[in-house]
Write a protein that holds these residues in place. Structure first.
Motif, short mmCIF file in Angstrom:
data_model
loop_
_atom_site.label_atom_id
_atom_site.label_comp_id
_atom_site.label_asym_id
_atom_site.label_seq_id
_atom_site.Cartn_x
_atom_site.Cartn_y
_atom_site.Cartn_z
N TYR A 3 0.85 -1.19 0.00
CA TYR A 3 0.00 0.00 0.00
C TYR A 3 0.88 1.24 0.00
O TYR A 3 2.08 1.20 0.29
N THR A 4 0.26 2.38 -0.32
CA THR A 4 0.96 3.65 -0.42
C THR A 4 0.15 4.73 0.26
O THR A 4 -1.06 4.85 0.02
N HIS A 5 0.79 5.53 1.08
CA HIS A 5 0.16 6.68 1.73
C HIS A 5 0.86 7.95 1.23
O HIS A 5 2.08 8.07 1.32
N TRP A 6 0.05 8.89 0.74
CA TRP A 6 0.57 10.14 0.20
C TRP A 6 -0.12 11.35 0.82
O TRP A 6 -1.31 11.29 1.15
N THR A 59 -4.30 10.55 0.91
CA THR A 59 -4.31 9.87 -0.38
C THR A 59 -3.84 8.43 -0.18
O THR A 59 -2.74 8.19 0.31
N TYR A 60 -4.71 7.48 -0.57
CA TYR A 60 -4.38 6.05 -0.44
C TYR A 60 -4.29 5.42 -1.82
O TYR A 60 -5.20 5.57 -2.65
N VAL A 61 -3.17 4.72 -2.07
CA VAL A 61 -2.96 3.99 -3.33
C VAL A 61 -2.87 2.50 -3.00
O VAL A 61 -2.07 2.11 -2.15
N PRO A 62 -3.68 1.66 -3.65
CA PRO A 62 -3.75 0.24 -3.26
C PRO A 62 -2.63 -0.62 -3.85
O PRO A 62 -2.87 -1.59 -4.57
N GLY A 63 -1.39 -0.24 -3.55
CA GLY A 63 -0.28 -1.05 -4.04
C GLY A 63 0.99 -0.26 -4.20
O GLY A 63 1.07 0.93 -3.85
N ILE A 64 2.02 -0.92 -4.73
CA ILE A 64 3.30 -0.31 -5.07
C ILE A 64 3.51 -0.52 -6.56
O ILE A 64 3.66 -1.66 -7.01
#
Length: 337
Positions: free
Chosen positions: A111-114, A130-135
């Protein structure tokens, strides 16, 4: 008045006797370094937001902790897989690394937190993240804005995923309107990276309202009130664009951008990006980040640590003839209260 007191008063008046050093420090503040903060974990601090921690009585800086020093990174994986870093300060000048935010929303193993936005309201802290479901190795993947709450700024509880204009939204900024309701500005990447907005009566339920700024794309909006005006600063990728509004709906852009021209301070020769603004004791301070290795005069080789690394810098804003300006080379003395 005694002869002694009278003499002291005269010396102070004509400047022959200095004020006590503590009085000077309260008035002037401490000289902020260049750069202001360097992340000791990955050397990739970006997207700062500043908030007062009532419990520990210190200022906390939340930032995107990019993995600039990851030698195994492929493509743009180094800006994914990030957690939110925290630095703290008692005065706004000296910042020390604290920890990473304990965010309990991790529905996928990777996961990714921005780019968080953090505010306090009625004793509860709210984070819009901001949440991104992966790398991922590229930019072609979903990202959402999620809502979390905390009582201590360190441990965060997931509340909801906001339904906004698309499934590629980043960089929220939340501001309380004069009527007591709330407005969020954010970047809608599906519409040419335009600034959109949404409204909420309670910080929980949001209704999207569409495009907020029509003349230029950008990201990382920050809205604040200063000098009897409401301002929005937006990262235009060639300096920071400045807008003003009388009703928080119609935004007028000034011609001059901030931190566009190279500075002379350490790690401050590249354009400034995604910023936060703190208004304190009548002064306004701009916290922004730079990629030192991307200075036009001497760029670092692509995909190296020097090209990836980013640091936090600060400048004091000035209000001149109805416009906001700043000189990134001017020393900043700061003592946040």
């Amino acid at each position: 008045m005694s002869y002694f007191k009278h003499t002291i008063a005269i010396l102070l008046l004509i400047g022959l006797l200095p004020l006590h050093s503590s009085a000077q420090s309260q008035t002037v503040g401490k000289l902020a370094p260049k750069p202001l903060f360097v992340d000791p974990v990955y050397d990739g601090a970006a997207d700062p937001v500043i908030v007062w921690n009532k419990k520990v009585k210190k200022w906390w800086m939340f930032y995107t902790n990019r993995r600039a020093s990851d030698q195994s990174a492929v493509g743009v994986t180094w800006v994914h897989g990030t957690r939110i870093g925290i630095a703290e300060s008692v005065d706004g000048a000296t910042w020390k690394y604290k920890d990473t935010a304990n965010i309990n929303y991790r529905p996928t193993p990777e996961y990714t937190h921005w780019a968080p936005e953090v505010i306090e309201y009625q004793g509860l802290y709210h984070m819009y993240l901001t949440y991104v479901p992966g790398i991922f190795t590229d930019w072609h993947h979903p990202r959402n804005i999620i809502h979390l709450t905390s009582t201590d700024l360190l441990n965060w509880k997931y509340q909801s995923t906001l339904k906004l204009a698309s499934d590629k939204v980043i960089d929220p900024c939340v501001y309380k309107l004069p009527d007591g309701t709330w407005r969020m500005w954010y970047n809608n990447e599906d519409d040419h990276k335009s600034i959109y907005y949404a409204d909420s009566p309670d910080l929980d339920n949001w209704t999207d309202k569409g495009k907020a700024v029509h003349d230029m794309p950008g990201e990382g909006p920050v809205v604040f009130k200063w000098k009897d005006r409401t301002w929005m600063i937006v990262d235009n990728w060639k300096g920071l664009g400045v807008y003003s509004s009388s009703d928080l709906l119609d935004w007028k852009r000034q011609e001059e951008r901030l931190v566009e021209l190279p500075g002379t301070g350490k790690d401050d020769q590249a354009i400034g990006g995604h910023a936060d603004v703190i208004v304190n004791q009548g002064k306004a301070y701009l916290f922004y980040f730079t990629h030192p290795g991307r200075a036009k005069a001497n760029p670092a080789p692509p995909n190296t640590l020097q090209a990836r690394r980013s640091v936090i810098q600060m400048a004091e804003l000035k209000y001149v003839d109805g416009k906001i300006t700043c000189d990134r080379n001017e020393p900043v003395y700061i003592n946040l209260k």
